[in-house]
Design an enzyme around this catalytic site. Structure first.
Site, PDB file in Angstrom:
ATOM      1  N   GLY A 138     -43.789 -21.309   2.658  1.00  0.00           N
ATOM      2  CA  GLY A 138     -44.623 -22.497   2.727  1.00  0.00           C
ATOM      3  C   GLY A 138     -43.845 -23.764   2.432  1.00  0.00           C
ATOM      4  N   CYS A 139     -44.406 -24.604   1.551  1.00  0.00           N
ATOM      5  CA  CYS A 139     -43.788 -25.893   1.222  1.00  0.00           C
ATOM      6  C   CYS A 139     -42.421 -25.736   0.573  1.00  0.00           C
ATOM      7  CB  CYS A 139     -44.711 -26.689   0.302  1.00  0.00           C
ATOM      8  SG  CYS A 139     -46.272 -27.181   1.075  1.00  0.00           S
ATOM      9  N   GLY A 140     -42.144 -24.589  -0.002  1.00  0.00           N
ATOM     10  CA  GLY A 140     -40.844 -24.364  -0.630  1.00  0.00           C
ATOM     11  C   GLY A 140     -39.746 -24.020   0.353  1.00  0.00           C
ATOM     12  N   LEU A 340     -41.424 -26.925  -3.776  1.00  0.00           N
ATOM     13  CA  LEU A 340     -42.232 -25.929  -4.486  1.00  0.00           C
ATOM     14  C   LEU A 340     -43.183 -25.277  -3.507  1.00  0.00           C
ATOM     15  CD1 LEU A 340     -43.124 -28.249  -7.501  1.00  0.00           C
ATOM     16  CD2 LEU A 340     -41.251 -26.589  -7.400  1.00  0.00           C
TER      17      LEU A 340
END
Length: 354
Positions: A138-140, A340
């Site tokens: 995902g965002c990480g 993160l």
């Protein structure tokens, strides 16, 4: 140490101002979701001005099967991936046949063979290119992709590695899901693609600009935090999971992570002049400020990307990196790239401009 030689980005063609996104949700969820007017305030408070979507807004007003969404993801991911690869290699003046490995990062669609194989069939890569698809971060995923490229280049110092982060978040939108997480996700997420070229020590590419050298990387998982962020997978597709505790988790958990990382590298937060943070949202950036004592000025590039593109998941931090690289930091400046994501997990990359 491996260097990041170039970063290219691409935004899909359908731009939507934040007020139009709010209007869209208001019309779609009116009469179906309790306290809707109260929840709609997240659109105004997000400090996002515009986002770019893979499809025109009318497309999202009707229901689509999981297979229809995913077929579209594969088609557009291949098209957009070709664009960013060509742009990145053109900027670096590198021939496509010289690429040794492709790291493909995505979490918003499913494809087997994975997208980088499809890209190899569209472009003139060597058939010996190493494929490293990464799904689920995902965002990480943006900082993680750079970290894994660094690992590869440390093992193979003559290697040239492409990191492609591609997310079509809007294709996962569920018009029948009236959970708060779906509404918040709709207030934040956009679509985007980024490509970075990472090269090992023994690669000699002529350049006239300062470039970020990768000094070290770190990964960390918060135990038993699977429900903080991610997907709930149902018959009709991917449903977003967001915990309201994310900002407070960042404030408490990020500080020791960053400080221990810097201590291992004999640095302190005062040595960092460039903080390349994944802007998950306004509250996330505020949590960075609070946790690490950062100024709004040092987080301005992240705020700018959030305003212009929203949260694009994994590519977003590379959009920020490109923005910072265009500012031409001076030789010796230090930066941290941070993102993160689900797990709940974090990725850090220590950069020095040379």
């Amino acid at each position: 140490m491996p260097k990041i030689h170039a970063v290219s980005t691409y935004s899909p063609p359908h731009q939507i101002p934040q007020e139009k996104a709010e209007e869209f949700i208001q019309q779609l969820f009116n009469g179906r979701m309790e306290r809707l007017e109260r929840y709609l305030k997240v659109f105004q408070n997000a400090e996002i001005h515009n986002r770019q979507l893979a499809m025109p807004i009318e497309w999202y007003k009707t229901d689509h099967t999981f297979s229809e969404r995913n077929d579209l993801y594969i088609e557009l991911a291949t098209e957009y991936g070709v664009r960013v690869i060509v742009d990145c290699l053109t900027e670096a003046s590198v021939d496509i046949t010289d690429i040794d490995a492709i790291i493909f990062v995505s979490t918003t669609g499913i494809s087997t063979p994975s997208i980088e194989a499809r890209l190899m069939n569209q472009l003139s890569f060597s058939e010996d290119v190493v494929r490293i698809p990464i799904w689920g971060l995902g965002c990480g995923g943006g900082a993680a992709g750079i970290s894994r490229a660094n690992d590869y280049c440390l093992a193979h110092p003559e290697a040239l590695v492409l990191v492609i982060c591609l997310e079509l978040c809007s294709l996962t939108f569920q018009q029948e899901d009236i959970n708060k997480s779906n509404l918040i996700g709709t207030s934040l997420f956009g679509d985007g693609v980024a490509c970075a070229l990472v090269c090992g020590d023994q690669v000699n590419i002529s350049h006239t600009k300062t470039l970020p050298s990768i000094k070290n990387t770190a990964s960390r998982l918060l135990p038993n935090s699977e429900d903080v962020m991610g997907w709930r997978i149902e018959d009709n597709g991917l449903h977003v999971i967001f915990s309201k505790s994310i900002p407070s988790i960042i404030e408490k958990w990020l500080t020791p992570f960053v400080k221990s990382f810097l201590q291992k590298n004999k640095k302190s937060i005062q040595n960092i002049s460039r903080f390349i943070a994944h802007p998950g949202g306004k509250k996330v950036l505020t949590a960075y400020e609070t946790a690490l004592g950062l100024s709004k000025e040092i987080l301005a590039p992240s705020s700018f990307i959030l305003q212009q593109h929203g949260n694009m998941s994994s590519p977003t931090v590379l959009f920020v990196l490109k923005h910072v690289m265009q500012q031409q930091p001076t030789t010796g400046e230090l930066g941290i790239m941070a993102s993160l994501g689900p797990g709940f997990s974090g990725e850090l990359v220590l950069l020095e401009w040379e």
